[in-house]
Design an enzyme around this catalytic site. Sequence first.
Site, PDB file in Angstrom:
ATOM      1  N   GLY A 322       0.247   5.581   4.253  1.00 11.55           N
ATOM      2  CA  GLY A 322       0.063   5.194   5.651  1.00 11.55           C
ATOM      3  C   GLY A 322       0.817   3.925   5.975  1.00 11.55           C
ATOM      4  O   GLY A 322       1.867   3.635   5.391  1.00 11.55           O
ATOM      5  N   GLU A 323       0.317   3.172   6.952  1.00 15.22           N
ATOM      6  CA  GLU A 323       0.898   1.887   7.360  1.00 15.22           C
ATOM      7  C   GLU A 323       2.287   2.031   7.973  1.00 15.22           C
ATOM      8  O   GLU A 323       3.001   1.044   8.122  1.00 15.22           O
ATOM      9  CB  GLU A 323       0.996   0.908   6.170  1.00 15.22           C
ATOM     10  CG  GLU A 323      -0.302   0.634   5.461  1.00 15.22           C
ATOM     11  CD  GLU A 323      -0.118  -0.344   4.302  1.00 15.22           C
ATOM     12  OE1 GLU A 323       1.011  -0.877   4.127  1.00 15.22           O
ATOM     13  OE2 GLU A 323      -1.081  -0.579   3.575  1.00 15.22           O
ATOM     14  N   GLY A 324       2.719   3.248   8.299  1.00 10.82           N
ATOM     15  CA  GLY A 324       4.078   3.428   8.785  1.00 10.82           C
ATOM     16  C   GLY A 324       5.103   3.488   7.676  1.00 10.82           C
ATOM     17  O   GLY A 324       6.310   3.531   7.942  1.00 10.82           O
TER      18      GLY A 324
END
Length: 357
Positions: A322-324
């Site tokens: 996640g987190e971009g």
Amino acid sequence: MSRLNLDDFSDLIERPDSGVRRDAEERRERLTVPSGALGRLDELGEWLSAAQGTVPVTPIEHPRVILFAGDHGVAELGVSARPAGSAHTLVRSVLDGAGPVSVLARRLGASVRVVDAGLDCDPELLPEEVVRHRVRRGSGRIDVEDALTVEEAEAAVRLGMRIADEEADSGTDLAVLGDLSVGGTTAAATLIAALCGTDASVVTGRGGAAIDDLAWMRKCAAIRDALRRARPVLGDQLELLAAVGGADLAATTGFLLQCAVRRMPVILDGVVSSACALVAQRAAFRAPDWWLAGQLSGEPAQSKALDRMALNPLLDHGVTVGEGTGALLALPLVQAAAALAAELPERVETERDRADD
């Protein structure tokens, strides 16, 4: 102020310039490297030309990672590997430069912006520029109650719109979109199941930090119960986000829609940004033409959403953090496509070429 109607975006959003894209395709035929030899990079370069409205394309010089953060009450059910209300620790890791997205952003020359839309923590734990946008503290438990009031959902969508305007006005030429959430994949899977008309078991994945079988069953049950609450409001995107979304998801949806209005390309990350994109597509069918799917995260709900939007992921490396992060990994491909389309020389036409014509 009258209530926001997301359907109005359908009239505000135009597709990237098809005439410019044709010009870019014709220029590609004239380059020294044979057409098709660069594979998908050719397609990306032409897409960027249409988005920018220029031939040749302008290189990507000011990419920006935008991360919307929030906690989801449904995490109290043990549907996530992380404790409920702990998303602020993910934010702190990114701000301290210790998160995967921070490491990659430094290496790739991209700046990172974190927006607290609905974290469940004391504001004093994080910098003022992060927490000042917060719509509410945490989101409701979507299996039994609304995530937000309709007024809060509208405020969150408008927050995302403001962030998009700020980025466009400051010169960001490509947004890399991600989330920092706990319980967010449960809300995202619910939105996708509702909009695609599928059952909970079809969309329930293991999340960014993989959960065990018991947690998966709890997550599936939570999505099933939330779906019962989502179906009656499918005709109104704002009410849908209020019922089973969350402040961070509503803000992300507003961000995506306004980016399309402002003609700013976006790279999507995983299931959360894909769910928001699907809601945005429901409001404005041309909006997905401004987005790229950065990666395939392995979440079954994300695959269904991308199929519905006809978006083909650039990467499939099994990145689930996640987190971009997955979207940011795709950034060099997009930058490479832009550089090649802009800088490769055209063939010099010879007397024989002119005779053949």
